[in-house]
Motif scaffolding. Structure first.
Motif, short mmCIF file in Angstrom:
data_model
loop_
_atom_site.label_atom_id
_atom_site.label_comp_id
_atom_site.label_asym_id
_atom_site.label_seq_id
_atom_site.Cartn_x
_atom_site.Cartn_y
_atom_site.Cartn_z
N THR A 32 -0.67 11.31 -2.41
CA THR A 32 -1.81 10.97 -1.54
C THR A 32 -1.32 10.18 -0.33
OG1 THR A 32 -3.34 10.92 -3.39
CG2 THR A 32 -4.00 9.74 -1.42
N LYS A 33 -1.68 10.64 0.86
CA LYS A 33 -1.25 9.99 2.11
C LYS A 33 -2.43 9.34 2.83
CE LYS A 33 2.91 11.63 1.50
NZ LYS A 33 4.03 10.74 1.07
N ALA A 34 -3.46 9.01 2.11
CA ALA A 34 -4.68 8.50 2.73
C ALA A 34 -4.44 7.15 3.40
CB ALA A 34 -5.78 8.38 1.69
N LYS A 35 -5.28 6.85 4.39
CA LYS A 35 -5.31 5.53 5.01
C LYS A 35 -6.41 4.72 4.33
CE LYS A 35 -3.76 6.95 9.63
NZ LYS A 35 -4.13 7.00 11.07
N LEU A 36 -6.00 3.69 3.62
CA LEU A 36 -6.92 2.86 2.86
C LEU A 36 -6.91 1.45 3.44
CD1 LEU A 36 -5.77 4.06 -0.68
CD2 LEU A 36 -7.64 4.98 0.72
N VAL A 37 -8.09 0.95 3.76
CA VAL A 37 -8.21 -0.38 4.35
C VAL A 37 -9.09 -1.24 3.45
CG1 VAL A 37 -9.07 -1.71 6.32
CG2 VAL A 37 -7.87 0.46 6.70
N VAL A 38 -8.66 -2.46 3.22
CA VAL A 38 -9.40 -3.42 2.40
C VAL A 38 -9.72 -4.64 3.26
CG1 VAL A 38 -9.38 -4.84 0.31
CG2 VAL A 38 -8.16 -2.64 0.33
N ILE A 39 -10.99 -5.05 3.26
CA ILE A 39 -11.42 -6.24 3.99
C ILE A 39 -11.68 -7.35 2.99
CG2 ILE A 39 -13.20 -7.26 5.46
CD1 ILE A 39 -13.64 -4.51 6.69
N GLY A 40 -10.99 -8.47 3.15
CA GLY A 40 -11.22 -9.63 2.30
C GLY A 40 -10.10 -9.83 1.30
N GLY A 41 -9.43 -10.99 1.35
CA GLY A 41 -8.27 -11.24 0.52
C GLY A 41 -8.50 -12.14 -0.67
N GLY A 42 -9.72 -12.14 -1.22
CA GLY A 42 -9.99 -12.90 -2.44
C GLY A 42 -9.63 -12.10 -3.68
N PHE A 43 -10.22 -12.48 -4.82
CA PHE A 43 -9.88 -11.83 -6.07
C PHE A 43 -10.19 -10.33 -6.05
CE2 PHE A 43 -10.09 -16.25 -7.55
CZ PHE A 43 -8.91 -16.30 -8.27
N GLY A 44 -11.31 -9.94 -5.44
CA GLY A 44 -11.65 -8.53 -5.37
C GLY A 44 -10.76 -7.76 -4.42
N GLY A 45 -10.63 -8.24 -3.19
CA GLY A 45 -9.88 -7.52 -2.18
C GLY A 45 -8.40 -7.47 -2.46
N ALA A 46 -7.81 -8.58 -2.86
CA ALA A 46 -6.37 -8.60 -3.14
C ALA A 46 -6.04 -7.68 -4.31
CB ALA A 46 -5.91 -10.02 -3.43
N THR A 47 -6.86 -7.73 -5.37
CA THR A 47 -6.63 -6.86 -6.52
C THR A 47 -6.78 -5.40 -6.13
OG1 THR A 47 -7.45 -8.59 -8.01
CG2 THR A 47 -7.35 -6.35 -8.88
N ALA A 48 -7.80 -5.08 -5.34
CA ALA A 48 -8.01 -3.70 -4.92
C ALA A 48 -6.82 -3.18 -4.13
CB ALA A 48 -9.29 -3.59 -4.10
N ALA A 49 -6.33 -3.97 -3.19
CA ALA A 49 -5.18 -3.54 -2.39
C ALA A 49 -3.97 -3.29 -3.27
CB ALA A 49 -4.87 -4.60 -1.33
N LYS A 50 -3.73 -4.19 -4.21
CA LYS A 50 -2.58 -4.06 -5.09
C LYS A 50 -2.66 -2.80 -5.94
CE LYS A 50 -0.15 -6.53 -8.81
NZ LYS A 50 -0.10 -7.80 -9.58
N TYR A 51 -3.81 -2.56 -6.54
CA TYR A 51 -3.94 -1.41 -7.44
C TYR A 51 -4.01 -0.09 -6.67
CZ TYR A 51 -4.01 -3.98 -11.77
OH TYR A 51 -3.61 -4.74 -12.84
N LEU A 52 -4.58 -0.09 -5.50
CA LEU A 52 -4.56 1.12 -4.68
C LEU A 52 -3.12 1.52 -4.35
CD1 LEU A 52 -7.51 0.39 -2.24
CD2 LEU A 52 -7.42 2.28 -3.88
#
Length: 425
Positions: A32-52
């Protein structure tokens, strides 16, 4: 309900995303070469970025977060009560950078869902194929008469950890023994439903040990709250002379404040405080409103299966900003939602249907420096609707031995180490 028997660590790491990942092709994940953007570096955003990034190593993952250091709200009440230092609450993003996640230290200013772009405060723009937002909360300034952004230095809210946390602690330390501390607790919904009552416990503990002539008065806009029997039992046993709680039916609802005179007005009387902690009404963070994912309630409706906004396709919303009841607004919820969301986005980008899964939440609350209580919930998300699982979950037992409360405090510490490691590396 009986006390939920699962180990909290296994709940945190084992439930979220398990079913959602079933059947995923490793090749599809890696290609997968998608462009994924996460807004917000708290528990939700940081975890989402890491797992993505871990699920789709070939994807471009960008985390937008203006602050270089994140101060965690869980355990910040211990800082206010003098039992912990703020430095223990500080986390950076080097762990995420090491995974290949790009960190953009800017504020997100606007979102164009049609063009699939995020405008940054410096004028730059980022494009995305899927956008994940974990914007946290903002305050409804002025919803409580007299409480606006100019009031927070005199009457700190300390509901966003950091400078406000240390300010409230310093005010307690500088108060003369015999002073009255007043806390105003808001109507629901708000971040961390048991949070005001944990804070009340730890402030009362500080007063009992350091300022024994002082007292805390909690003025509440509600008549009931999370873990109420457990808190009231602890207060009666530990702080009978140092903590008083008044609910809405006892004229406890604060209707106005005056920072200049340090007074809080209820429908019945006016109370002057030596220290005032005002927790104001809340709503989803500003960028959620700018993106159009917040509705008239001020919060963000989501599909509980994928956490995709029901208002704007292609945008997923996590954590405190969401309308995700019966899941509470907590760090634990945000972390698990992020895992599920990352797994579902991976499935969607691989051309597969999202899969129903199981989520959980455990919330620990300290009633003293070395004693805690907890509540656990388990949820399904079939058909996009979050539902509690009957008979699962539960609360700490009443009338428990001190060793039980001490054990839960140790479990809470282990949970904090686990969740911060998962989110920030």
């Amino acid at each position: 309900m009986s006390h939920f028997p699962l180990n909290r660590r296994s709940v945190l790491t084992g439930l979220a995303g398990t079913a959602a990942l079933a059947g995923l092709s490793p090749a599809a994940m890696s290609q997968t070469k998608a462009k994924l953007v996460v807004i917000g570096g708290g528990f939700g955003g940081a975890t989402a970025a890491k797992y993505l990034k871990q699920l789709m190593p070939g994807a471009s993952v960008t985390l937008i977060e203006p602050k270089s250091t994140y101060y965690a709200c869980p355990f910040s009440n211990l800082v206010i009560g003098g039992g912990r230092e703020l430095s223990a609450q500080a986390f950076g993003y080097d762990g995420l950078k090491a995974l290949g996640i790009e960190i953009v230290q800017q504020a997100a200013d606007a979102v164009d869902a049609d063009a699939r772009t995020v405008a940054l405060a410096d004028g730059a723009s980022l494009s995305w194929d899927r956008l994940v937002m974990s914007p946290g909360i903002d305050f409804r300034w002025g919803a409580l008469e007299g409480y606006d952004e100019g009031a927070v230095d005199a009457m700190p809210h300390a509901w966003k950890a950091g400078q406000q946390t240390t300010l409230l602690r310093r005010q307690l330390e500088e108060m003369e023994d015999g002073g009255l501390v007043v806390m105003a607790a808001p109507v629901a919904p708000f971040r961390c439903p048991p949070g005001p009552y944990e804070r009340a416990s730890l402030i009362a503990n500080y007063l009992k040990t350091q300022k024994p002539k002082s007292k805390l008065l909690v003025l509440d806009a509600k008549d009931s709250f999370s873990k109420q029997p457990l808190f009231e039992e602890a207060w009666a046993a530990r702080y009978p002379d140092h903590l008083e709680w008044r609910g809405a039916s006892d004229f406890g609802r604060v209707v106005a404040v005056n920072p200049e005179t340090m007074t809080l007005s209820t429908e019945f009387d006016e109370i002057e405080a030596a220290v005032a902690n005002v927790i104001p009404p809340q709503q989803a963070g500003r960028i959620a409103h700018a993106a159009g994912v917040a509705d008239q309630t001020g919060w963000c409706p989501i599909n509980g299966l994928t956490f995709e906004s029901t208002l704007v396709p292609g945008i997923h919303v996590l954590g405190d900003a969401t309308i995700a009841a019966p899941m509470p607004k907590s760090a634990f919820s945000a972390n698990l939602q992020a895992k599920v969301c990352a797994a579902q986005i991976t499935r969607l980008l691989a051309g597969q249907d999202p899969e129903a899964t199981v989520l959980a939440n455990t919330c620990y609350s300290y009633v003293a420096d070395d004693a805690a209580v907890s509540i656990t919930g388990v949820y399904t998300n079939n058909d996009g609707k979050l539902m509690s699982v009957d008979g699962a979950g539960g609360v700490s037992p009443l009338s428990a031995a001190s060793s039980v409360r001490e054990a839960e405090a140790e479990q809470a510490l282990a949970w904090f180490r686990t969740i911060t490691s998962e989110a920030f590396g």
